[in-house]
Design a protein around this motif. Sequence first.
Motif, mmCIF file in Angstrom:
data_model
loop_
_atom_site.group_PDB
_atom_site.id
_atom_site.type_symbol
_atom_site.label_atom_id
_atom_site.label_comp_id
_atom_site.label_asym_id
_atom_site.label_seq_id
_atom_site.Cartn_x
_atom_site.Cartn_y
_atom_site.Cartn_z
ATOM 1 N N ASP A 27 -20.737 13.079 -5.619
ATOM 2 C CA ASP A 27 -20.114 12.841 -4.307
ATOM 3 C C ASP A 27 -18.590 12.810 -4.407
ATOM 4 O OD1 ASP A 27 -22.652 12.645 -3.125
ATOM 5 O OD2 ASP A 27 -22.774 10.496 -3.578
ATOM 6 N N GLY A 28 -18.047 13.708 -5.243
ATOM 7 C CA GLY A 28 -16.603 13.827 -5.357
ATOM 8 C C GLY A 28 -15.942 12.784 -6.238
ATOM 9 N N ARG A 29 -16.735 11.969 -6.928
ATOM 10 C CA ARG A 29 -16.171 10.894 -7.764
ATOM 11 C C ARG A 29 -16.796 10.959 -9.148
ATOM 12 N NH1 ARG A 29 -13.478 6.132 -7.081
ATOM 13 N NH2 ARG A 29 -14.020 4.357 -8.385
ATOM 14 N N ILE A 30 -15.970 10.839 -10.182
ATOM 15 C CA ILE A 30 -16.472 10.841 -11.555
ATOM 16 C C ILE A 30 -17.013 9.458 -11.877
ATOM 17 C CG2 ILE A 30 -15.895 11.201 -13.980
ATOM 18 C CD1 ILE A 30 -13.630 13.029 -13.064
ATOM 19 N N ILE A 31 -18.238 9.410 -12.379
ATOM 20 C CA ILE A 31 -18.889 8.137 -12.679
ATOM 21 C C ILE A 31 -19.508 8.188 -14.070
ATOM 22 C CG2 ILE A 31 -19.375 7.635 -10.259
ATOM 23 C CD1 ILE A 31 -22.268 8.500 -10.786
ATOM 24 N N LEU A 32 -19.901 7.008 -14.573
ATOM 25 C CA LEU A 32 -20.638 6.915 -15.824
ATOM 26 C C LEU A 32 -22.085 7.330 -15.581
ATOM 27 C CD1 LEU A 32 -19.400 3.362 -16.883
ATOM 28 C CD2 LEU A 32 -18.585 5.527 -17.809
ATOM 29 N N LYS A 33 -22.620 8.176 -16.435
ATOM 30 C CA LYS A 33 -24.025 8.523 -16.333
ATOM 31 C C LYS A 33 -24.876 7.318 -16.689
ATOM 32 C CE LYS A 33 -24.523 13.505 -16.963
ATOM 33 N NZ LYS A 33 -25.068 14.562 -17.846
ATOM 34 N N LYS A 34 -26.004 7.190 -16.012
ATOM 35 C CA LYS A 34 -26.914 6.083 -16.273
ATOM 36 C C LYS A 34 -28.070 6.550 -17.133
ATOM 37 C CE LYS A 34 -25.861 3.594 -11.997
ATOM 38 N NZ LYS A 34 -26.425 2.936 -10.796
ATOM 39 N N MET A 35 -28.632 5.615 -17.873
ATOM 40 C CA MET A 35 -29.778 5.928 -18.711
ATOM 41 C C MET A 35 -31.032 6.039 -17.853
ATOM 42 S SD MET A 35 -31.223 3.964 -22.070
ATOM 43 C CE MET A 35 -30.035 4.815 -23.109
ATOM 44 N N LYS A 36 -31.836 7.050 -18.108
ATOM 45 C CA LYS A 36 -33.109 7.213 -17.425
ATOM 46 C C LYS A 36 -34.178 6.512 -18.247
ATOM 47 C CE LYS A 36 -31.020 9.873 -14.478
ATOM 48 N NZ LYS A 36 -30.690 9.365 -13.135
ATOM 49 N N ILE A 37 -34.746 5.471 -17.675
ATOM 50 C CA ILE A 37 -35.737 4.666 -18.382
ATOM 51 C C ILE A 37 -37.095 4.902 -17.763
ATOM 52 C CG2 ILE A 37 -36.383 2.320 -19.054
ATOM 53 C CD1 ILE A 37 -33.412 1.584 -18.699
ATOM 54 N N ALA A 38 -38.053 5.300 -18.575
ATOM 55 C CA ALA A 38 -39.399 5.599 -18.079
ATOM 56 C C ALA A 38 -39.982 4.389 -17.362
ATOM 57 C CB ALA A 38 -40.299 6.000 -19.245
ATOM 58 N N GLY A 39 -40.470 4.626 -16.137
ATOM 59 C CA GLY A 39 -41.065 3.557 -15.358
ATOM 60 C C GLY A 39 -40.072 2.738 -14.579
ATOM 61 N N MET A 40 -38.779 3.013 -14.772
ATOM 62 C CA MET A 40 -37.742 2.247 -14.071
ATOM 63 C C MET A 40 -36.721 3.208 -13.478
ATOM 64 S SD MET A 40 -37.135 -0.912 -16.682
ATOM 65 C CE MET A 40 -38.507 -1.940 -17.202
ATOM 66 N N ASN B 100 -4.708 21.028 -6.392
ATOM 67 C CA ASN B 100 -5.698 22.090 -6.193
ATOM 68 C C ASN B 100 -6.809 21.773 -5.208
ATOM 69 O OD1 ASN B 100 -4.631 23.770 -8.537
ATOM 70 N ND2 ASN B 100 -5.196 21.896 -9.620
ATOM 71 N N GLY B 101 -6.822 20.593 -4.633
ATOM 72 C CA GLY B 101 -7.919 20.249 -3.744
ATOM 73 C C GLY B 101 -9.076 19.625 -4.512
ATOM 74 N N ALA B 102 -10.225 19.540 -3.843
ATOM 75 C CA ALA B 102 -11.375 18.814 -4.389
ATOM 76 C C ALA B 102 -11.850 19.404 -5.723
ATOM 77 C CB ALA B 102 -12.530 18.825 -3.386
ATOM 78 N N LEU B 103 -12.179 18.528 -6.647
ATOM 79 C CA LEU B 103 -12.697 18.919 -7.955
ATOM 80 C C LEU B 103 -14.160 19.318 -7.815
ATOM 81 C CD1 LEU B 103 -11.996 18.941 -11.067
ATOM 82 C CD2 LEU B 103 -13.062 16.672 -11.150
#
Length: 271
Positions: free
Chosen positions: A254-267, A223-226
């Motif tokens: 950017d067209g690639r499935i990745i693991l979500k990262k934790m948003k850490i306050a101040g970092m 089907n082409g790009a996801l």
Amino acid sequence: MLALLGFGLFSAASQWRAQVPERAAPVVEGRVVIAAPVLLALFGGDRFLAANLETMRLAATGVDWGQADTGYLVRAQQEVAELNPCHEDNYYLANGLLTWGGADREGTEVLRRAMHCRFWDELPAFFYGFNQWFFNKDIAEASRALELAAQRATGNAAGFRKMAVMLQAERFADEKLALDYLIEQRDAARDDPKLQQMLDKRVVRLQGLVALREAQRRFEAKNGALASLEQLVESGLLPALPEDPLRLGYELKDGRIILKKMKIAGMEERS
């Protein structure tokens, strides 16, 4: 009379407590992390003692109700690395709980310090090199670290050098190699059930990523790009999106499935 009175009060209190509904698991936020200079002063200038006791404290208090408090561990383990970057438990826990728990940049920094400090130990260099490749796609830095691990190795130098060559050639599917690597880490922690349980959640999380990327390859071949993860379910390639036991999830970037990262306050993420 006093004994009877005490027993009566105890019985009444026990009956009352049995009627009180059980409270939900508490959510602990904003845990105190003592800065390295203050810890150094509190322990009379002995940075090794300060690092040891702080590592024991974070190991005992960094996990509540089976969930790692990643924000707290990030701050605490960075202070331990400041006191004693050679600390073995600190770098090992950082790699297992931070790097694979959504804070890969912070966990890898603890490993970088350990790699430079523990000049006799191949493991920090190996972990650091692996993370540089998998998370940052920095093949040159990963190869440098793996070569350093090979120089320090007592029995696996050839294996480290072979991995460096394979990285350069990019001959393998990275998420599947990463899954094998993480399963080995989990299985090696059999003497520590709590650590093994937490690493098992990271294994499940990575298994979800493997399934998503495999479905993405099959989808895009027809089907082409996801455009969104939901298309994998709508097309019938997956019955449902994998559940992340760490509750961070997955994302298409950017067209690639990745693991979500934790948003850490101040970092927050640096560009």
